[in-house]
Every structure is written in C-alpha cells, then in structure tokens.
Design a protein around this motif. Structure first.
Motif, PDB file in Angstrom:
ATOM      1  N   GLY A   1       5.461  10.800  -3.732  1.00 25.26           N
ATOM      2  CA  GLY A   1       6.896  10.921  -3.697  1.00 25.26           C
ATOM      3  C   GLY A   1       7.420  12.337  -3.623  1.00 25.26           C
TER       4      GLY A   1
ATOM      5  N   VAL B   1       0.085  16.225  11.482  1.00 29.57           N
ATOM      6  CA  VAL B   1      -0.474  15.232  10.558  1.00 29.57           C
ATOM      7  C   VAL B   1      -1.677  14.532  11.204  1.00 29.57           C
ATOM      8  CG1 VAL B   1      -0.016  13.049   9.394  1.00 29.57           C
ATOM      9  CG2 VAL B   1       1.646  14.892   9.250  1.00 29.57           C
ATOM     10  N   TYR B   2      -1.573  14.231  12.493  1.00 35.32           N
ATOM     11  CA  TYR B   2      -2.685  13.565  13.167  1.00 35.32           C
ATOM     12  C   TYR B   2      -3.910  14.465  13.274  1.00 35.32           C
ATOM     13  CZ  TYR B   2      -0.877   8.984  14.072  1.00 35.32           C
ATOM     14  OH  TYR B   2      -0.443   7.694  13.888  1.00 35.32           O
TER      15      TYR B   2
ATOM     16  N   PHE C   1      -1.342  14.759  -0.206  1.00 37.08           N
ATOM     17  CA  PHE C   1      -2.130  13.617   0.230  1.00 37.08           C
ATOM     18  C   PHE C   1      -2.334  12.766  -1.016  1.00 37.08           C
ATOM     19  CE2 PHE C   1      -6.451  11.793   1.269  1.00 37.08           C
ATOM     20  CZ  PHE C   1      -5.938  10.850   2.125  1.00 37.08           C
TER      21      PHE C   1
ATOM     22  N   MET D   1       5.586  18.209   7.146  1.00 39.27           N
ATOM     23  CA  MET D   1       4.726  17.107   6.710  1.00 39.27           C
ATOM     24  C   MET D   1       3.251  17.491   6.595  1.00 39.27           C
ATOM     25  SD  MET D   1       5.559  14.344   5.568  1.00 39.27           S
ATOM     26  CE  MET D   1       7.182  13.930   4.996  1.00 39.27           C
TER      27      MET D   1
ATOM     28  N   GLN E   1       0.812  -1.210   0.000  1.00 42.19           N
ATOM     29  CA  GLN E   1       0.000   0.000   0.000  1.00 42.19           C
ATOM     30  C   GLN E   1       0.854   1.273   0.000  1.00 42.19           C
ATOM     31  OE1 GLN E   1      -2.415   0.033   3.595  1.00 42.19           O
ATOM     32  NE2 GLN E   1      -0.761  -0.930   4.705  1.00 42.19           N
TER      33      GLN E   1
ATOM     34  N   ALA F   1       2.533  17.982   3.060  1.00 40.27           N
ATOM     35  CA  ALA F   1       2.865  16.919   2.111  1.00 40.27           C
ATOM     36  C   ALA F   1       1.651  16.667   1.228  1.00 40.27           C
ATOM     37  CB  ALA F   1       3.234  15.643   2.865  1.00 40.27           C
TER      38      ALA F   1
ATOM     39  N   ASP G   1       6.150   8.014   4.471  1.00 43.88           N
ATOM     40  CA  ASP G   1       7.009   9.161   4.726  1.00 43.88           C
ATOM     41  C   ASP G   1       6.503  10.018   5.876  1.00 43.88           C
ATOM     42  OD1 ASP G   1       4.716  10.083   3.631  1.00 43.88           O
ATOM     43  OD2 ASP G   1       5.618  11.010   1.871  1.00 43.88           O
ATOM     44  N   GLY G   2       5.655   9.428   6.713  1.00 43.75           N
ATOM     45  CA  GLY G   2       5.143  10.204   7.835  1.00 43.75           C
ATOM     46  C   GLY G   2       3.970  11.094   7.459  1.00 43.75           C
ATOM     47  N   SER G   3       3.496  10.980   6.211  1.00 44.70           N
ATOM     48  CA  SER G   3       2.366  11.825   5.841  1.00 44.70           C
ATOM     49  C   SER G   3       1.054  11.093   6.120  1.00 44.70           C
ATOM     50  CB  SER G   3       2.487  12.259   4.381  1.00 44.70           C
ATOM     51  OG  SER G   3       2.316  11.151   3.531  1.00 44.70           O
ATOM     52  N   LEU G   4      -0.051  11.700   5.690  1.00 47.08           N
ATOM     53  CA  LEU G   4      -1.379  11.196   6.059  1.00 47.08           C
ATOM     54  C   LEU G   4      -1.641   9.702   5.822  1.00 47.08           C
ATOM     55  CD1 LEU G   4      -3.832  14.061   5.171  1.00 47.08           C
ATOM     56  CD2 LEU G   4      -3.807  12.740   7.261  1.00 47.08           C
TER      57      LEU G   4
ATOM     58  N   GLN H   1      -7.506   4.595   1.679  1.00 51.10           N
ATOM     59  CA  GLN H   1      -7.455   3.434   2.554  1.00 51.10           C
ATOM     60  C   GLN H   1      -7.415   3.869   4.017  1.00 51.10           C
ATOM     61  OE1 GLN H   1      -4.110   1.280   0.951  1.00 51.10           O
ATOM     62  NE2 GLN H   1      -5.489   0.003  -0.259  1.00 51.10           N
ATOM     63  N   ASN H   2      -8.039   3.079   4.844  1.00 49.25           N
ATOM     64  CA  ASN H   2      -7.959   3.256   6.292  1.00 49.25           C
ATOM     65  C   ASN H   2      -8.539   4.565   6.817  1.00 49.25           C
ATOM     66  OD1 ASN H   2      -6.368   0.774   6.619  1.00 49.25           O
ATOM     67  ND2 ASN H   2      -4.792   1.962   5.569  1.00 49.25           N
TER      68      ASN H   2
ATOM     69  N   ALA I   1      -0.258   7.793   8.589  1.00 53.48           N
ATOM     70  CA  ALA I   1      -0.978   8.037   9.841  1.00 53.48           C
ATOM     71  C   ALA I   1      -2.291   7.253   9.852  1.00 53.48           C
ATOM     72  CB  ALA I   1      -1.245   9.533  10.000  1.00 53.48           C
ATOM     73  N   LEU I   2      -2.979   7.231   8.715  1.00 53.92           N
ATOM     74  CA  LEU I   2      -4.258   6.519   8.658  1.00 53.92           C
ATOM     75  C   LEU I   2      -4.064   5.015   8.859  1.00 53.92           C
ATOM     76  CD1 LEU I   2      -5.997   8.455   5.744  1.00 53.92           C
ATOM     77  CD2 LEU I   2      -6.615   8.505   8.160  1.00 53.92           C
ATOM     78  N   VAL I   3      -2.977   4.490   8.307  1.00 58.92           N
ATOM     79  CA  VAL I   3      -2.695   3.065   8.501  1.00 58.92           C
ATOM     80  C   VAL I   3      -2.511   2.759   9.984  1.00 58.92           C
ATOM     81  CG1 VAL I   3      -0.929   1.304   8.178  1.00 58.92           C
ATOM     82  CG2 VAL I   3      -1.709   2.627   6.233  1.00 58.92           C
ATOM     83  N   MET I   4      -1.832   3.659  10.680  1.00 55.29           N
ATOM     84  CA  MET I   4      -1.594   3.408  12.095  1.00 55.29           C
ATOM     85  C   MET I   4      -2.854   3.642  12.932  1.00 55.29           C
ATOM     86  SD  MET I   4       1.400   2.286  12.145  1.00 55.29           S
ATOM     87  CE  MET I   4       1.747   2.186  13.908  1.00 55.29           C
TER      88      MET I   4
ATOM     89  N   THR J   1       8.235   4.984  -6.028  1.00 55.90           N
ATOM     90  CA  THR J   1       7.816   6.075  -5.160  1.00 55.90           C
ATOM     91  C   THR J   1       7.070   5.521  -3.959  1.00 55.90           C
ATOM     92  OG1 THR J   1       6.341   7.977  -5.030  1.00 55.90           O
ATOM     93  CG2 THR J   1       5.821   6.352  -6.694  1.00 55.90           C
ATOM     94  N   SER J   2       7.088   6.276  -2.870  1.00 52.56           N
ATOM     95  CA  SER J   2       6.540   5.748  -1.628  1.00 52.56           C
ATOM     96  C   SER J   2       5.731   6.800  -0.897  1.00 52.56           C
ATOM     97  CB  SER J   2       7.706   5.297  -0.750  1.00 52.56           C
ATOM     98  OG  SER J   2       7.400   5.493   0.605  1.00 52.56           O
ATOM     99  N   THR J   3       4.703   6.350  -0.208  1.00 56.22           N
ATOM    100  CA  THR J   3       3.993   7.259   0.685  1.00 56.22           C
ATOM    101  C   THR J   3       4.291   6.900   2.134  1.00 56.22           C
ATOM    102  OG1 THR J   3       2.044   5.851   0.635  1.00 56.22           O
ATOM    103  CG2 THR J   3       2.094   7.674  -0.910  1.00 56.22           C
TER     104      THR J   3
ATOM    105  N   ASN K   1      -6.155   3.466  11.883  1.00 51.30           N
ATOM    106  CA  ASN K   1      -7.325   2.640  11.572  1.00 51.30           C
ATOM    107  C   ASN K   1      -7.007   1.325  10.892  1.00 51.30           C
ATOM    108  OD1 ASN K   1      -8.887   4.897  12.384  1.00 51.30           O
ATOM    109  ND2 ASN K   1      -8.575   5.791  10.365  1.00 51.30           N
ATOM    110  N   GLY K   2      -5.736   1.111  10.533  1.00 50.40           N
ATOM    111  CA  GLY K   2      -5.401  -0.083   9.763  1.00 50.40           C
ATOM    112  C   GLY K   2      -5.755  -1.362  10.514  1.00 50.40           C
TER     113      GLY K   2
ATOM    114  N   ASP L   1     -11.650   4.871   7.537  1.00 53.90           N
ATOM    115  CA  ASP L   1     -12.789   4.533   8.382  1.00 53.90           C
ATOM    116  C   ASP L   1     -12.275   4.191   9.771  1.00 53.90           C
ATOM    117  OD1 ASP L   1     -15.026   3.718   9.553  1.00 53.90           O
ATOM    118  OD2 ASP L   1     -15.352   1.942   8.300  1.00 53.90           O
ATOM    119  N   MET L   2     -12.696   4.969  10.756  1.00 55.77           N
ATOM    120  CA  MET L   2     -12.061   4.820  12.063  1.00 55.77           C
ATOM    121  C   MET L   2     -12.554   3.605  12.844  1.00 55.77           C
ATOM    122  SD  MET L   2     -13.600   8.030  14.114  1.00 55.77           S
ATOM    123  CE  MET L   2     -14.873   8.955  13.312  1.00 55.77           C
TER     124      MET L   2
END
Lengths: 693, 425
Positions: free
Chosen positions: B165, B227-228, B178, B173, A575, B176, A592-595, B187-188, A598-601, A588-590, A603-604, B190-191
């Motif tokens: 990238g 970011v949060y 989105f 950040m 992902q 950055a 990088d500490g961006s949104l 993705q993700n 954060a969402l993965v952490m 390329t990668s996301t 709600n993942g 939904d809380m």
C-alpha cells in the motif's frame, strides 16, 4: 536436411525475401528446391507466409483497409512516415515490395499446384478475406489522420432525444449562472469551454470511434467490447450510433452489475476476510441499479437496514462497520456516502474546517447507538451450520460519549447537519438519519454522488481527493457540480439519467491524446484539472478481470457455470487485497501497476490459459479461422484493444515469425501460431490493455 | 531502452554459457569464484535498512518509555537493559533488554498526525499528505538512490514483507515496494515457458508499448516498461532464494521465536545479505489498541516482538551485517498516555518513542525525554524528517539530495530533516 543445412537454406530464403540474394545464392536455392523434397515444402511455406505478410504489411496499414477501418486506426498517423507511401503516389519501395509480394504469390501458386495437385492454400486464391480485390487502387485512405473529424461520421452530442432532456432553448448556448432547465449538457459544455479559454488551453480532438467504444463499454458495462461488437460499430453509418450504444449499455444487466461492483467496493471494500455476506450486498445493489431506484432510496435502505446478513443484503453495509462503537460506520458514512473526511474530528476539531468539531462526528455516531449486532446459529446454503449476524434496533437508544483533547467527557445525541430528531420509543434513529440525509434541495448526499460519478467517468473528481469535499477544498467547477446536483435531486436521484447526461457531454467524446495546446492541463502534476481531454483511467481490478474474460472467452472455455466464474473472480481479486487492522476497517492493495500485478499478467493462470490456444479459447478460434495471418493478428488486436494493429506492430509480428522460423527451427505453420499467441500475450500485457483511454 | 535485453548478464546465464564452453571455461570458473568471494565482501559493506512497522500505532508508553508512579503508567514495570542506566524498557521485553546496548530509543517523537492514513503517510514519507503531490515512501527513496549502484542485484531494491500500500509517488512504479506475503511466496513468478519464448513475447510487447507511448497519453507507458524489465529480471534470478526462509536451520528459526513474525525477520536478514537496501516488515499484530491494551501486549504483541527483534539483532551481528544495517521499529503514532474507559489507549502523536539502531548508529542510549505523565516533551523533539535524515546519513545517502516532483517542485530528501545528533555521535 541437417539443422545446419536448414539454417543455411533459411538464410538464403531470408535474403530472397529481402531482395539481397546474389546470383550464386539463387543458383544454390534453385538446386536445393529442385532436389530436396523437404526444402521444397519449406520453400513454399516460407514464401507463402512472407508473401502474405508483405502483402498485408504494405497494404494493411494504409491502402487495403476500407475507409472506415483506416479511420479507426487512430494511432497510425504518428507512425505513418515509416510506411511506404500509398500506391497512388508511386514511391518506389512500396511498389517494389508490392510487386515482389505479388510475384511471390503467383510463383507460389504455380508451385503449389504442381506440388499438391490442386490443393493449394486458399489464401492464394485472392487477397485476404474481407478485402475486395482492387480496392487499393480505387481508395486511397481518406485524409490519412484518423483523428481528423472529417473522416468520421459526426456525432450529435447534444441530441435532446438521445439525452432525454426536453430542450426548450434549441441549440442556442445560454450561459450564465442560472441553468436553463433541459439544457444541462449544453451548460456543462459551455462552462468547461469557458474554463479552457480562461486557462489558454484547447480541447483534444474528438475521440475516434474505436477509442470511444472501448471507453463507453468499460465505463458502463465494466468490460471491453468483443471484436464483433467493435466491427459492427465501426461499420455502422448511423450518425446517432454513439447515443444508441449508451442507451443499449444503460439497459443491459452489465450496467447494474458494474455499478454494484463499484459501490460494494466502496461500501465494504474488496478484502475477503470480513465477516459479512458480501454476495447478498452485491445482489441488493445490483437489483437497485437494475431497477434504477433513486439513489436516496438505496442509501436509505443501507443506512436503515434491519435483519440478517443473508436475508437483507443491505444490512451487510453496517454489519461490516458497527464494530468499535460504530466509529467505522460513522467515518465510512461520511467519507463514502457524503464525501466528507471527518474521521480526524473524532478526537479534535477538524484541522482546517473549524466548524467541524468533534460533535459533528459523534452526533452522527449517535444515530448508530440504537442498534445491536446479534449473532445466532443458522444454516448456510448447503445446510451446514454457520453464524448468522443480524442488525437489530432497540426501542431506545444510547447517546455517544466522547472525550475532548482536554480529557473532558462529553455526551452527543443524534443530530445531522444541525438537525436534531425526536427521542422516543417510536423513533428509529437510522430511519431518521436516512430521511435527513436526503432532505433539502441540494443535500450533500447528491453532491457526493455527482462528484463520484464525475470522477468515475472523467478520471478526476471536482475535488481531489474525491471524498474530501468541504469549505477547505473548493471544487474545480462549482457551477457544474451545483447544476448537476440540482438536476439529480429534481430527477428524484435518477442515476441512469445522470449517466446519460454525462455521456452526452462534449468532454465524454474527447480523445485522451494530449495535444501541445493542452499540455498545461496536467492533474498528474498536481494542477487543477481543466478537463480539456479525457484523462486516461487505469482499469479497476474487476474491469481487468472481466475484460480478460471477455477477450479470451475463458469463461466459456473452462468450467462453465456463472457462479464458478464469480468464485474465480473473487479468488483472482483476493491476491491483490488485504485488510488493514485499524478502526476504519481500511484495506491495502497491490493492484497498483507494480510488480505483483505485472507478474499476474505475464504468468498468471488466466493469461496462460488464454494464450494456450486450447479448444474453446478465443485464440483457438482465431488460429483455426481460414483467413490470412495478418487478419488473425488484426482480430486479436480488435478483441483486446478495440483497434487495428499499428504498422509498428505488424512489422514486429513479421519479424517475430521470421525469428521463430529461423532461430527455433519451428515449422512455418507452428511458428506463425506461436507468434500469434505471443502477440496476443503482448496485447494483454500492454499498458493500453490496462487502461481505459 | 529495450525490454528484451537484460541490463546485465545474470550469474546463472553466465554460468550456463561457461559450462557449455567446456574445457576452455576452467579459467573462467575460477575467476568467477574469486569474483564471488569478493562480492561477498562487498555485500557486507553494503548499507541497508530494515523497517519494522507496527501498524495501528503502538502504545510506546508501555514499551520504551514507561511512567511508573503516574496515573498514566499502566500495568507494566520497567526493567534495566544492557544499554545505559536510563534506558529502561518494558518487563515483557526481556530478550530485547539483553541486546539494548546495540539499540537506542528516541523518546521525544512529536509528529502531529494522529489519523491512521495521515500518520502512516507522514511517518513513511516525512511529508504531510497533500492532494497535489504523492510523496515517495522512504523505502522508494532508498531504492531510487541505491538500486542503480547495485548492478548485481536482480530482485527489487525495496521489499515489503506482509504489507503493502505504500506509494513510490513521483519516483515512479519501478521503485514501488515489492510486496510479498509473510511466507515469502511470490505468486506467478514462474513463467511457464522458456527464456527464448519470453524474449519473443517481450519483443512483441515492445512494439505495442512503443505504439502507445507514441500516441501521447502521458507517462504511464514508461513506468509500465520499467516494471516489466524488473519482472523479467526477477523471474530468471537465483537471488529469489532469499525469500526461502525454510532453507534456514531450525535453530535459527527458534532464535527468532519460531513465529510468523520471526520468519519475516529472517527473510529480511536474508534479503539484506543478498544486497537489498530496504526491507519493510509489517508486524502481523494489530496495534490499534483502543481496548484491553495490557492483555494484548502481555499475551501476544510483546513476546513476539521481543524474541523477533532480539533474534534479528543477534543474527545480523553473527553475519557481520549489523554495522551496516539500520533497524527501525515504529508505527504511525503512539497512544494516549491516559488510559480510556475500555482499558485501552487512543491515538497520540504528540509524544512517543521509536526504537532504532545498527548501521553504525549509537546503541544503548535513551534520547529525548517526556514528562512524568508522558504527555509533554521536555527536550528537543523530533519529526520523521529527522529520523529518516538519520537513516539517510547511516546509508551514506547525501543529505543535500533533492528529488523533483512531477510538477517540477524540488523535494529535499527526508523533507530537509537533520540527523539526530545523539545517534550519529
């Protein structure tokens, strides 16, 4: 009780806990407790909880911890003024709260006996598990500041036995350009210190045990230690315990797995779309690292590989990059294995290093012009048919053709660093390349590996970027780079020995905390790094995933097999990464500490599962242990951040439990479970979890 | 700064409070709809930029600046457009030709960097790569400048569709891009629990974060917090509907060519409509055409681009957004005028073209000139600095804006570029 009654009753209880309940309130409270069974239960649960929380909040941060545990709490020093002073100093608030907690507990014990006919909660029988009664009066915290060296067992950083270097000069520092054999670590310490002095900075203090232990696990095993490992290490009184941990980690399979991950990412990237057998490459690398084969041999096998993707794992490196006339293979060989950026010289002379003309690029490219990628029908693991790709060398190779900016066509024959090879049907060009890459007493191949490993362990390379070495970009500490390179070559590219040496330097044991005297050491701001402290390193995606598994035991709770875990990791990584469509096969990668990260952490799936508390999860085990709530919080903190909760976190936790009880009308037991799950979520989502500090 | 308290009460929260209030809320509801109507006007006047990125480097000599009669001319013929007489473009861009009175082509870009990474960096930031500082990509600059002025915007101010990238650099950040995929799936987001619970968790997180920030290990903790905050806002926002291209009528999707790329552009328009000031759309085709350049262009690359951009221009106009929305289409460089032995073109940064228009910029013009073989520039030449200065001008971001890098160096917006005169007059 109606919700309104309940709310009112809880307000009274809160006031009682905060010692601001007036006479009338007391009377009301008493009456309810005496007449209403539900109120009575609530009263007991609530006061029990707050009694314990107060007890732990007053004790936990400062007093009740045995000396070594207080010492590891390296962040408490800054928050300390907010805490009640230790009991010995006799400051009133601390004592009153303490006394209150004691009284509450005693009262509750009596109540509980009366109500439950002897089935009072175990917590009341004494202080929380593992805290010897009365320890608080006897032991004030030693010195208070955990970064204070005196509180820590001193680690002998330059231990010849531990580092594996035969010391001939003893402890005498022997500075100077010539490195005395066998005291490389001392030489590094000395050169770094000289640079600090010259720049007028001071090194940060030594890292606390907890900080160091988490670091070394992330660096050598690719994941954080579990709570039990942290506890055992902190209790360990052996002065050489750090060296022992390095040795243990170097010999665990996780070392090979972690290094194979790092290098397969460098060699072929992470994006899953490529048409190679990535697993076979990882397997090959893991095996090489596990057997501690010389780095020159590993590179040789990668560069000279023959055969099919699934039969020879090493072949996948070139299978990934031989497209587009081997331009990617050329660029990647230079950039990844030699840390040289020559891809722009495929079209013109290097913009800065005039010696690096187009021919440098195309002469290396010519080594790959004897090789074909052959595709044929084959079978996959399940017996289905699939396209197998294979590296096949022809007896005679072609030259490379390139065009100068002026539009003139040129021809290039294989040549590496000015050395040509013989041409003939018996000559395998790529085997010749492998030989040339590791010849000489300081080949760039060795310097490149040293530079990468230094960056991997210390957060910054000798050059920035790490893969752009050359006369235009001098290293920050040339003498250290040179000495390490020489030693690496003389040890026959012994990777474990090199890691061991770097982990024995003073630098590896410094805290990452910035002190006023080394604020000037700011590579973040573009300054040349002085390495006056350990720089904070963001976790790689793999370190984060593996650490999540390590702390949550999600690998054991869900579907079990190792290959499923591997698949899951691949899926999780996919992902974040995708390929870029250009001739360098970039990606390329996301991550990088961006949104998205954060969402993965937040709600993942993985984190949701971890905080669900379902049977088999670590949280479930913690919740069902019969220990105090604060001890539970402490275990969650140890398992994620490898340290004790700070007083600030304890206070927030206490507040959260209260709120959950008050606002959400939850029963006390479920309120604490909920708050513990929330705290666990918070630890997993913290900056601190995402970095190697 | 507190994590758990949203920076502004979102419309949905406000509404739920209102409906809970019952009868007393009637007045408030009508007031709100008035506000909403007003907000729609305001949003039309809001400036935005859509960057269409042709990753790999497009052969602009075959698209915007054809050289019939030259040995470098290639297989395609130029056709007339709705723009000025000298604004001819490739025959495989017929739909776009019809709307070229709205768009201009700058034919004299000269940008030095012909390596993918360096070129991508230079064209996005207006600065050449430098190991001591990471410059912000221009979308991050726009986010930094305009996001604070758009309180009603609950989703990020810089969105990259199908890409990623690019770095916010020293702006942090919180600015950055989105990154969402071509389908706009987030993705993700939904809380999986209610808002009260999320707030509880964030409250605890705040304590953990404060503990880390106090431990003095650099400013990584601060960025994390921002970011949060954004994540929280986004998760509870109704504006997320902007990503749902499937809500559009089929005719609209047809107008954009019914391709993946077309859907990405529709999403960009929906985002701009919602108030997002910068959207980057990464064209899904690879433009690094070292081989068979003409076949690729004729069969896939150009038809998709043609219908997509023409659809976007028409649709923005239909929504009254075109006058406030700059559309830029480019890659990291052009491609060699000379055709190589594989019927491809290689990297070329010395003389190439960019398509730009909208947002009040002049349309229908061919700006700058290359020689008959497309090798040399015979007019003023332009850098990305000038291009982004033009965009900043159109977005009403003052050109004397100066940001500060982490080491305290002043960094002028668009690296001190000058707006391209023929576009702003």
């Amino acid at each position: 009780m109606t919700p309104r009654d309940r709310e009112h009753f809880l307000t009274l209880l809160d006031a009682l806990c905060d010692e601001r309940l007036d006479e009338a309130g007391h009377a009301q409270l008493e009456e309810r407790v005496a007449t209403d069974g539900e109120a009575r239960t609530l009263y007991i649960d609530y006061l029990l909880l707050h009694g314990c929380l107060h007890w732990d909040a007053v004790e936990g941060g400062a007093v009740a911890l045995p000396g070594t545990l207080a010492a590891l709490q390296d962040d408490s020093a800054l928050s300390r003024p907010a805490l009640p002073a230790p009991v010995a100093s006799g400051r009133a608030p601390g004592r009153r709260r303490w006394a209150f907690a004691g009284v509450a507990c005693a009262l509750l014990a009596a109540c509980a006996l009366w109500l439950r006919n002897g089935e009072g909660p175990q917590q009341l029988a004494g202080p929380p598990e593992g805290r010897p009664e009365g320890a608080n009066e006897l032991e004030a915290p030693p010195g208070g500041d955990a970064d204070d060296d005196s509180a820590l067992p001193r680690v002998r950083l330059r231990d010849p036995a531990a580092t594996g270097i035969a010391s001939t000069t003893g402890d005498d520092p022997a500075p100077g350009p010539a490195v005395p054999r066998g005291d490389l670590v001392a030489f590094i310490d000395d050169r770094l210190a000289a640079a600090w002095t010259e720049a007028g900075v001071q090194p940060s203090p030594e890292a606390a045990d907890s900080e160091w232990l988490r670091r070394v696990h992330l660096d050598l095993a690719g994941r954080i230690p579990d709570a039990a490992t942290v506890e055992a290490f902190l209790q360990d009184k052996n002065p050489r315990k750090r060296a022992a941990v390095v040795e243990r980690l170097l010999n665990e399979p996780t070392f090979a797995t972690h290094f194979a991950t790092v290098w397969s990412n460098l060699l072929v990237g992470r994006a899953p779309e490529r048409d190679i057998d990535r697993d076979a490459l990882v397997q090959f690398l893991r095996d090489q690292f596990h057997r501690n084969r010389p780095w020159s041999e590993t590179v040789g096998e990668l560069v000279a590989a023959e055969g099919a993707d699934h039969e020879n794992g090493a072949a996948n490196f070139l299978l990934a990059h031989l497209n587009n006339e081997a331009v990617p293979a050329t660029a990647v060989t230079f950039r990844i294995l030699l840390c040289q950026q020559v891809q722009c010289s495929q079209c013109h002379v290097h913009p800065v290093v005039k010696d690096w003309g187009q021919e440098k690029f195309w002469q290396l490219n010519a080594f790959f012009q004897q090789t074909d990628v052959v595709e044929r029908e084959g079978r996959d693991a399940d017996g289905g048919s699939r396209m197998v790709r294979e590296l096949v060398s022809r007896p005679v190779g072609d030259p490379s053709y390139y065009e100068t900016l002026g539009g003139v066509m040129r021809v290039a024959w294989p040549k590496f660093e000015g050395q040509a090879i013989e041409e003939g049907p018996e000559v395998n060009r790529r085997r010749e390349l492998a030989r040339l890459m590791s010849s000489g007493d300081r080949p760039q191949l060795a310097a490149a590996f040293v530079n990468r490993l230094w960056a991997q362990l210390f957060g910054r390379g000798f050059t920035a970027p790490v893969d752009d070495m050359g006369p235009h970009n001098p290293p920050t500490h040339p003498e250290i780079l040179d000495a390490l390179t020489e030693e690496f070559v003389q040890s026959d590219y012994d990777i474990r020995a090199l890691v061991r040496q770097l982990c024995s330097t003073r630098l590896y044991h410094l805290s990452s905390r910035i002190i006023p005297d080394n604020e000037a050491d700011a590579p973040d701001r573009g300054e040349r790094p002085l390495f006056a402290r350990m720089y904070v390193k963001p976790l790689t995606a793999e370190q984060l995933f593996d650490s999540l598994l390590a702390t949550t035991t999600a690998d054991r709770s869900g579907v079990g097999s190792w290959s499923e875990v591997v698949e899951r990791r691949k899926h999780w990584l996919s992902q974040f990464y995708s390929v870029l469509d250009n001739e360098e096969n970039g990606e390329t990668s996301t991550f990088d500490g961006s949104l998205p990260q954060a969402l993965v952490m937040m709600n993942g799936e993985l984190v949701q599962e971890a905080v669900s508390g379902r049977p088999g999860t670590y949280l479930n085990a913690v919740l069902s242990a019969s220990v105090s709530e604060t001890e539970k919080l402490r275990r969650l903190c140890l398992s994620t951040l490898s340290r004790e909760p700070t007083p600030l976190e304890l206070a927030a936790f206490r507040q959260a439990v209260r709120q959950a009880t008050r606002m959400r009308g939850a029963a006390v037991q479920s309120a604490t479970s909920e708050s513990l799950a929330d705290a666990y979520w918070a630890y997993l989502n913290s900056t601190e979890f995402l970095v190697n500090r | 700064m507190s994590l758990r308290i949203p920076s502004g009460m979102s419309r949905r929260h406000f509404l739920s409070h209102v409906s809970a209030g019952g009868a007393a809320a009637l007045g408030a509801t009508s007031f709100l709809s008035h506000l909403e109507a007003h907000a729609a006007d305001v949003q039309k006047a809001q400036k935005a930029c859509i960057l269409i990125w042709l990753g790999g480097g497009a052969p602009t000599i075959d698209m915007w600046d054809l050289k019939p009669g030259s040995k470098n001319g290639g297989e395609f013929k130029p056709i007339a457009t709705a723009g000025d007489r000298d604004l001819q473009i490739c025959e495989h861009l017929p739909e776009l030709a019809k709307v070229m009175d709205n768009m201009s082509v700058v034919r004299s870009m000269s940008t030095r960097e012909a390596d993918h990474n360096r070129g991508t960096y230079f064209m996005h930031t207006a600065y050449v790569p430098n190991p001591t500082v990471v410059h912000p990509t221009f979308g991050s600059v726009v986010s930094y400048e305009l996001a604070p002025k758009r309180k009603e915007l609950e989703i990020p101010a810089f969105i990259s569709i199908g890409g990623g990238g690019m770095d916010p650099g020293f702006l942090g950040m919180a600015h950055a891009p989105f990154v969402v995929d071509a389908q706009g799936r987030i993705q993700n987001a939904d809380m999986g629990s209610d808002l009260a619970r999320l707030n509880q968790r964030l409250q605890m997180l705040e304590a953990v974060e404060d503990s880390f920030i106090r431990s003095n290990r650099g400013d990584i903790g601060k960025a994390h917090k921002e970011v949060y905050q954004k994540a929280r806002e986004l998760m509870t926002s109704e504006q997320m509907a902007a990503f749902r291209v499937e809500q559009e009528r089929p005719e609209v999707r047809q107008a954009y060519g019914s391709t993946g790329f077309g859907n990405m552009l529709i999403m960009a328009r929906r985002l701009v409509q919602t108030g997002v000031p910068f959207v980057e759309v990464r064209n899904p085709n690879g433009w690094d055409l070292h081989n068979d350049v003409f076949d690729s262009l004729r069969t896939t690359h150009l038809p998709q681009l043609d219908k997509g951009i023409a659809g976007l221009v028409n649709d923005l106009k239909a929504h009254g957004l075109f006058e406030n929305t700059v559309v830029v289409c480019m890659g990291e460089f052009g491609r060699t005028p000379r055709i190589n032995q594989n019927v491809g073109r290689d990297h070329w940064a010395q003389s190439w073209s960019v398509l730009i228009g909208g947002g009040g910029l002049a349309g229908g013009r061919a700006i700058g000139k290359t020689d008959a073989d497309g090798i040399r520039i015979e007019s003023d030449s332009y850098l990305p600095n000038d291009l982004w200065a033009t965009v900043a001008h159109a977005l009403r971001i003052p050109l004397d804006t100066v940001h500060q890098s982490k080491n305290g160096r002043p960094m002028r917006i668009a690296n001190g570029g000058t707006p391209i005169k023929d576009l702003i007059s």
